[in-house]
Structure formats: C-alpha cells, structure tokens
Design an enzyme around this catalytic site. Structure first.
Site, short mmCIF file in Angstrom:
data_model
loop_
_atom_site.label_atom_id
_atom_site.label_comp_id
_atom_site.label_asym_id
_atom_site.label_seq_id
_atom_site.Cartn_x
_atom_site.Cartn_y
_atom_site.Cartn_z
N ARG A 58 1.42 -1.15 4.88
CA ARG A 58 0.85 -2.29 4.14
C ARG A 58 -0.32 -1.92 3.23
O ARG A 58 -0.45 -2.49 2.14
CB ARG A 58 0.50 -3.46 5.08
CG ARG A 58 -0.62 -3.28 6.01
CD ARG A 58 -0.24 -3.70 7.42
NE ARG A 58 0.53 -2.62 8.03
CZ ARG A 58 1.69 -2.77 8.64
NH1 ARG A 58 2.20 -3.95 8.78
NH2 ARG A 58 2.33 -1.74 9.15
N THR A 59 -1.16 -1.01 3.62
CA THR A 59 -2.32 -0.71 2.77
C THR A 59 -1.85 -0.07 1.46
O THR A 59 -2.27 -0.47 0.37
CB THR A 59 -3.31 0.21 3.50
OG1 THR A 59 -3.56 -0.32 4.80
CG2 THR A 59 -4.62 0.34 2.75
N LYS A 87 -1.85 23.67 -0.19
CA LYS A 87 -2.01 25.05 -0.69
C LYS A 87 -3.47 25.48 -0.64
O LYS A 87 -3.83 26.52 -1.17
CB LYS A 87 -1.53 25.13 -2.14
CG LYS A 87 -0.07 24.74 -2.35
CD LYS A 87 0.24 24.81 -3.84
CE LYS A 87 1.60 24.21 -4.15
NZ LYS A 87 1.83 24.12 -5.60
N ARG A 108 -6.27 7.39 1.35
CA ARG A 108 -6.34 7.44 2.82
C ARG A 108 -6.21 8.90 3.23
O ARG A 108 -5.39 9.64 2.68
CB ARG A 108 -5.21 6.61 3.45
CG ARG A 108 -5.11 6.81 4.96
CD ARG A 108 -4.10 5.91 5.61
NE ARG A 108 -4.55 4.53 5.63
CZ ARG A 108 -3.89 3.54 6.23
NH1 ARG A 108 -2.74 3.80 6.86
NH2 ARG A 108 -4.34 2.31 6.21
N HIS A 136 -12.27 1.45 7.63
CA HIS A 136 -11.17 0.92 6.81
C HIS A 136 -11.74 -0.34 6.14
O HIS A 136 -11.45 -1.46 6.53
CB HIS A 136 -9.98 0.59 7.73
CG HIS A 136 -8.68 0.35 7.04
ND1 HIS A 136 -8.58 0.09 5.68
CD2 HIS A 136 -7.40 0.33 7.52
CE1 HIS A 136 -7.30 -0.07 5.37
NE2 HIS A 136 -6.57 0.06 6.46
N1 CP Z 1 -3.47 -2.11 8.59
C1 CP Z 1 -3.08 -0.92 8.08
O1 CP Z 1 -3.89 -0.09 7.68
O2 CP Z 1 -1.74 -0.75 8.04
P1 CP Z 1 -0.98 0.51 7.41
O3 CP Z 1 -1.29 1.69 8.30
O4 CP Z 1 0.48 0.15 7.41
O5 CP Z 1 -1.52 0.72 6.03
#
Ligand code: CP
Length: 338
Positions: A58-59, A87, A108, A136
């Site tokens: 989702r993110t 690398k 991420r 997050h």
């Molecule tokens: N909530 C969340 O970070 O979900 P994902 O790991 O699917 O991005």
C-alpha cells in the site's frame, strides 16, 4: 512551523501541531481528485522516483497513485536485486544520481536512519516510506487523519482520546511515529499492550511520559481494551527478528475477533491496523469476522493515505494553490455503487 516547500519528510520529530493541521486541511481538498471525480494536471511533467528497498503493497502504490492523480509520472525501483546498491553503491551516491532524474523521491529501506542519510545527499525532497524499525511518518499522518475523521463522526476530537496500541511495539515503526504524533495533542491516554520483550522503545515511552501523558502497559488484551476509543492492532514484524522461530514465540498472542470485540469493547470503539494484517491461522491478529463491523476503519485508513500523500506532494512541490486551476471534471466518472 515547517517550511514545506522543498522539505524532506523523514520523521514526525519535524512537525508541530499546526503543521499537522495544515496537512489535514490540504488533504481534505484532495478528495475529488482521489475519488477520480475531477482530474488535475498540476504536476504534469514532474517525476516521482519511488524507491522501495523493502516489501510494500500500500505505501508504494499509494505514493505512486497520489503522484499520478496530481498529473505526475512515476519511476520505480523495488528491491535491492534490481538496484546498484547491491553492487556496493552508497546511499548518498544513489541519491545524487536519482535526484537528477526526479523532482521528489519516496524511499523505503530496511535500515533505521537510512532515509535521512539518503536525503542528506539528495537535491530534491525525499519522503520516507519507512526506515527499518525506526519510523513511518506518512503512515502515522494517515492514521491520525483517520482517527480525526472517525472521532469527528462521533462528536469527538483527537484531544482526550484513549488509544490501545497492540502487538509488536518494539519493531513496529508505525506505532513509534503515531505515538510521537499523538504527543502533539492534549490529554491523550496510551494503553500499550505487548509482550514485555516487544515493548515500545524506551526513548519514545520516556518522551510520551515526560510530556505528562497517562500511559499504562499490559500484556493482557481483553482487560485492557474495555474503555478505549481506538484499538490499533499491529503485526509481529517477523522481518526484524533474528529468526522466524523467535517471531513465532509472539505470533497470535493478541487476537481480536468479533466475539472478543462484542464482549470487551465499547460498541463504538474504532478498530485500526496499519496493514498488512497477518491473516495466517497462527497469527490472525485481526479476524476477518470483523470485516462487516462498521467500526473497522482499516480500509478507510488506506483510502485516507492517498489524500494525505497527495497533500504532502502538493505541499513540498508548492502547488497547493494551483491544484484546482489545472483541473477539470472527469469525463468518464460515474458514482460508484459501494
Ligand atoms: N502500512 C504499510 O506500510 O503497508 P505496506 O508494507 O504494504 O506498504
């Protein structure tokens, strides 16, 4: 207040309450575009570099969709295997290169502090999609935006809220960011439900306590959720444990289902989870028999994520006041029968 134009967004520590109010105000205006009732081309020609070095559904998709909905284009890397980091390229060199190709970068990475390190060498704004077990921030913003909406529907506000955070509070970065964010409000009461080994990190606990918030800790679910406004359940973050066997020791410890909800929660307690929920039989922290419960807000959280991320892009790229100017009614839009 934060100067949003050109800013990196890597931690909740950057924000004051007025900043959050502003993000939510802008997020509210994004609804016609997120629902695809209207189209805006305000970011036409802009490119998002969407760099996800750790699994995400989702993110990653939400950041990409939010940018597309503002008229911009998205370039993605998913995983280390398809990146030159494998690398031996440094995060800083990767940032120097990618910021020549992008107008904003979302990232991420499994290491705590990595997104800030990357941002330090980037020439364009960097927005964190999660850095290891640290933070997050955009998840916390969408969680709080959801809490605000859910509580407003019940004639309440964020101030005075009582929230139970359940599960892996040690490695769960969403609860770290959300705890910091809630600390910007008044009279919030925290009920922390976890095995002792998976307690909220000391620095965050001390921050919340030092600000005078009431905090209680427990490792019993049912007796601790009787009078809370929100239950915020989380997954055991298996990927952060030294081994699967060690994660298995805690999996399935705090299961919420409709029978438990009916017996122990208030009838209007809101059920939240950052997702993904672990629906395997040995975990099942949020049972699918809750799916018809109108207080289950988990999919409203994901929808709200689009609004919040659109707002952040519009703010860091300084186009908030131009979104409507470059918009028109969607030609194909039909009201959905949900
Ligand atoms: N909530 C969340 O970070 O979900 P994902 O790991 O699917 O991005």
């Amino acid at each position: 207040m934060v100067k949003f134009t050109g800013a990196h967004i890597v931690s909740i520590d950057q924000f004051q309450r007025a900043d959050v109010d502003l993000i939510f105000e802008v997020a509210d205006t994004m609804e016609p575009y997120a629902l695809r009732k209207r189209v805006t081309r305000v970011l036409e020609g802009a490119i998002l570099g969407n760099m996800f070095f750790e699994a995400s559904t989702r993110t990653r998709i939400s950041f990409g969709s939010a940018f597309n909905l503002l008229g911009g284009q998205v370039r993605e890397t998913a995983g280390f295997a398809s990146s030159a980091l494998i690398k031996g390229e440094s995060l800083q060199d990767t940032a120097r290169v990618l910021s020549g190709f992008s107008d904003v970068i979302c990232m991420r990475h499994p290491a705590a502090g990595s997104v800030a390190k990357f941002a330090s060498a980037s020439r364009v704004p960097v927005i964190s999609g999660g850095d290891g077990d640290n933070e997050h921030p955009t998840q916390a913003l969408l969680d709080l935006y959801t809490i605000r909406k859910e509580m407003k529907g019940k004639g309440r506000s964020i101030d005075g809220l009582k929230i139970a955070m359940i599960g892996d509070l040690r490695y769960g970065r969403t609860v770290h960011s959300l705890s910091k964010l809630l600390s910007l409000y008044k009279d919030v009461e925290f009920v922390l439900i976890s095995p002792h080994e998976l307690s909220l990190p000391k620095n965050i606990l001390e921050l919340v306590r030092s600000l005078g918030f009431k905090v209680s800790c427990s490792d019993h679910l049912t007796e601790s959720i009787v009078d809370v406004d929100i239950v915020y359940s989380t997954r055991i973050q298996e990927e952060r444990f030294p081994s699967k066997q060690q994660a298995d020791l805690y999996r399935g410890r705090f299961r919420l289902n409709q029978a438990i909800y009916t017996e122990f929660c208030q009838p209007n307690t809101v059920i939240m989870h950052p997702l993904p929920r672990d629906s395997r039989s040995d975990a099942n922290e949020l049972d699918s028999d809750l799916d018809d419960n109108p207080n289950l807000a988990i999919f409203r959280q994901t929808d709200n994520g689009l609004l919040v991320r659109m707002a952040l892009f519009a703010m860091v790229l300084d186009v908030v006041n131009k979104v409507e100017q470059y918009s028109y009614a969607a030609r194909w839009y039909k009201e959905r029968q949900n």
